[in-house]
Write a protein that holds these residues in place. Structure first.
Motif, short mmCIF file in Angstrom:
data_model
loop_
_atom_site.label_atom_id
_atom_site.label_comp_id
_atom_site.label_asym_id
_atom_site.label_seq_id
_atom_site.Cartn_x
_atom_site.Cartn_y
_atom_site.Cartn_z
N THR A 43 47.51 25.67 59.11
CA THR A 43 46.85 26.98 59.30
C THR A 43 47.64 28.09 58.63
O THR A 43 47.07 29.00 58.02
CB THR A 43 46.66 27.27 60.80
N SER A 71 48.81 31.58 64.40
CA SER A 71 48.23 30.25 64.18
C SER A 71 48.72 29.24 65.21
O SER A 71 47.94 28.43 65.69
CB SER A 71 48.52 29.76 62.75
N ASP A 109 46.34 27.28 67.60
CA ASP A 109 46.23 25.83 67.41
C ASP A 109 46.89 25.01 68.52
O ASP A 109 46.40 23.95 68.90
CB ASP A 109 46.83 25.40 66.07
#
Length: 125
Positions: free
Chosen positions: A119, A35, A39
């Motif tokens: 996330t 994640s 991200d």
């Protein structure tokens, strides 16, 4: 070393390794790495201090005799409290099936950390 490898390759290696001692933490660490790479384009892998601290928490939470009823941990500046709290929260939700509320003295930091780990939280929701 890790610095010389692409983040996606490091994450793939992490995901393919089996580490029974880590248990659910392994899944959480791999999800966190994926994640944060997605991200923030950052390779997020836990430091040894963080892994050790989380394993101590795991032993405490899983102690069937409950001889010890309180566990305090002091984590110094820069040692990854935000990651520890996020990973421990996910671990408690997954293994103990309990809800977790994180409270902090600085609302700005709590909101920042929630956004940074959103996330990860959704991956295990």
């Amino acid at each position: 070393g890790v610095k010389d490898r692409r983040p996606i390759d490091v994450i793939q290696t992490m995901s393919s390794r089996e580490c029974r001692a880590l248990g659910r933490f392994h899944d959480i660490f791999c999800s966190l790495a994926r994640s944060w790479e997605q991200d923030f384009k950052v390779l997020a892998v836990p430091h040894h201090t963080q892994v050790f601290s989380l394993l101590v928490f795991k032993a405490f939470l899983n102690d069937p005799q409950q001889d010890v009823r309180t566990l305090l941990a002091q984590v110094s500046t820069g040692e990854g409290k935000s990651m520890l709290i996020a990973v421990l929260a996910v671990f408690v939700c997954l293994t103990l099936r309990k809800r977790v509320h994180v409270v902090g003295s600085d609302k700005t930091l709590v909101l920042r950390d929630f956004e940074n780990f959103r996330t990860l939280f959704h991956a295990f929701a």
